[in-house]
Write a protein that holds these residues in place. Structure first.
Motif, PDB file in Angstrom:
ATOM      1  N   ASN A   1       0.824  -1.210   0.000  1.00 47.37           N
ATOM      2  CA  ASN A   1       0.000   0.000   0.000  1.00 47.37           C
ATOM      3  C   ASN A   1       0.857   1.258   0.000  1.00 47.37           C
TER       4      ASN A   1
ATOM      5  N   ARG B   1      -4.813   0.693  -7.025  1.00 48.51           N
ATOM      6  CA  ARG B   1      -5.346  -0.025  -5.885  1.00 48.51           C
ATOM      7  C   ARG B   1      -4.906  -1.488  -5.978  1.00 48.51           C
TER       8      ARG B   1
ATOM      9  N   ARG C   1     -10.297  -5.937   5.872  1.00 51.76           N
ATOM     10  CA  ARG C   1      -9.638  -5.089   6.885  1.00 51.76           C
ATOM     11  C   ARG C   1      -8.982  -3.868   6.260  1.00 51.76           C
ATOM     12  N   TYR C   2      -8.472  -4.018   5.024  1.00 53.75           N
ATOM     13  CA  TYR C   2      -7.744  -2.917   4.391  1.00 53.75           C
ATOM     14  C   TYR C   2      -8.517  -2.286   3.227  1.00 53.75           C
ATOM     15  N   ARG C   3      -9.811  -2.520   3.156  1.00 52.05           N
ATOM     16  CA  ARG C   3     -10.536  -2.021   1.995  1.00 52.05           C
ATOM     17  C   ARG C   3     -10.665  -0.500   1.960  1.00 52.05           C
ATOM     18  N   ASP C   4     -10.441   0.157   3.071  1.00 51.18           N
ATOM     19  CA  ASP C   4     -10.443   1.619   3.078  1.00 51.18           C
ATOM     20  C   ASP C   4      -9.031   2.184   2.968  1.00 51.18           C
ATOM     21  N   ASP C   5      -8.064   1.320   2.663  1.00 51.47           N
ATOM     22  CA  ASP C   5      -6.668   1.733   2.554  1.00 51.47           C
ATOM     23  C   ASP C   5      -6.016   1.027   1.373  1.00 51.47           C
ATOM     24  N   GLU C   6      -6.377   1.434   0.167  1.00 46.99           N
ATOM     25  CA  GLU C   6      -5.772   0.994  -1.095  1.00 46.99           C
ATOM     26  C   GLU C   6      -6.217  -0.377  -1.602  1.00 46.99           C
TER      27      GLU C   6
ATOM     28  N   PRO D   1     -15.977   3.081  -6.026  1.00 50.58           N
ATOM     29  CA  PRO D   1     -17.327   3.653  -5.920  1.00 50.58           C
ATOM     30  C   PRO D   1     -17.802   4.269  -7.232  1.00 50.58           C
TER      31      PRO D   1
END
Length: 363
Positions: free
Chosen positions: A130, A150, A171-176, A344
């Motif tokens: 990331n 991403r 767990r990391y879907r909001d971070d890259e 999104p």
């Protein structure tokens, strides 16, 4: 192609905006970086340390026509990607290389479980990659190139970590991290062995794609979609096995092919890679062109830039040169890919309207 429209040049294709959904991090390492990392990390398995000879070795061994031999070349790239610094560097350089090739959005996939040999945890691996992706975006911006990169976290079909990797992706879907993937030899390793992972991802509203229909046929595609709920198909080229009369005026789609087309399930097609692994005889004869004509939701991808000695521009150039594609075809598949990205809706639409459409209108 219009009679008045001149064929695209390679330089024009490089300038066009591109979207890449199927690109393996360990399949796109620069040959010079493989050699340097081997020296720095003490990896002694390379056939040669000369970058140009190494590039040739990867290409020749990937050209065997066998998916199994093709996959064996990854032992060397994965072998040098076992430290946080190495992972960060490879991810950064991947984004730089893609941006230089005109890619405006990329999903780069890798298997975290393959990078644990020197003591990294799964979280360490993801955080290093990331960080590299973000650095690559920043360096591209400094050169006045815009790219959003991403990651897709890949589990291996023959291993037993798929649920753990799925949890890592969430767990990391909001971070890259854009989503989840599963890869590896299809024969004997059906995706249904990993149903727990896919059911977990669906409960968590998470995105996932599945390698299916590359070297194995319709049962792999059917299981990926109907049992596992895949949103996209990694490759999916063998969907042509359910189409009679392909390339003639009397085409008849079977039930599965009709379902894939009707539901607009994206096919992550990789022409050069498919030729190397024997899934197609040539780019000119690759069924991507017939699938385009039948209006499947096709996308064009690199798969493994090192092993195929390729880029998005080269894949598009081969389609123009060998299969008669034109600017409108490239625009269409680029918009297809952006519509299919694990991003999104408003962000996908912004890239289409602000980067892709203006880029294809410019001359």
């Amino acid at each position: 192609m219009s009679q008045t429209q001149a064929p695209l040049t390679y330089e024009e294709i490089v300038r066009l905006p591109k979207v890449l959904l199927h690109d393996h991090l360990d399949g796109g390492v620069r040959p010079s970086t493989v050699a340097q990392l081997a020296d720095e990390t003490g990896y002694d398995g390379l056939p040669t340390s000369d970058p140009s000879q190494l590039a040739q070795w990867f290409r020749e061994n990937a050209d065997s026509g066998s998916l199994v031999r093709y996959l064996e070349t990854f032992a060397h790239t994965v072998g040098v990607m076992q430290t946080a610094d190495a992972l960060r560097r490879v991810a950064r350089e991947a984004v730089e290389d893609l941006a230089a090739d005109g890619v405006v959005y990329a999903e780069i996939r890798y298997a975290p479980e393959q990078h644990l040999e020197q003591g990294l945890s799964l979280d360490d691996v993801v955080e290093a990659v990331n960080a590299g992706l973000r650095e690559g975006e920043s360096l591209a911006a400094e050169q006045r190139r815009t790219i959003r990169a991403r990651a897709l976290l890949t589990a291996m079909r023959h291993a037993a970590k798929s649920t753990e990797i799925a949890e890592l992706a969430v767990r990391y879907r909001d971070d890259e991290v854009a989503g989840f993937d599963i890869a590896g030899a299809e024969a004997g390793n059906p995706p249904t062995r990993h149903l727990d992972a896919f059911e977990y991802l669906r409960r968590e509203d998470a995105h996932f794609t599945i390698h299916a229909g590359e070297a194995f046929g319709l049962p792999s595609i059917w299981e990926a979609i109907q049992w596992c709920g895949a949103e996209r198909l990694g490759h999916g080229i063998r969907i042509v096995d359910d189409i009679e009369g392909l390339g003639t005026s009397r085409v008849q789609l079977g039930r599965l092919a009709s379902y894939v087309r009707d539901r607009r399930i994206p096919l992550e097609l990789c022409p050069s890679s498919n030729v190397q692994t024997g899934a197609a005889t040539s780019v000119a004869a690759h069924p991507i062109t017939q699938l385009r004509d039948l209006r499947f939701r096709i996308t064009v991808n690199t798969d493994n830039r090192l092993m195929s000695d390729t880029s998005m521009s080269r894949e598009m150039w081969l389609l123009v040169q060998d299969a008669g594609w034109d600017r409108e075809d490239l625009r269409w598949v680029t918009i297809n890919a952006m519509k299919s990205a694990f991003l999104p809706f408003d962000e996908r639409l912004a890239i289409i309207e602000e980067q892709i459409k203006p880029g294809y209108e410019a001359r």
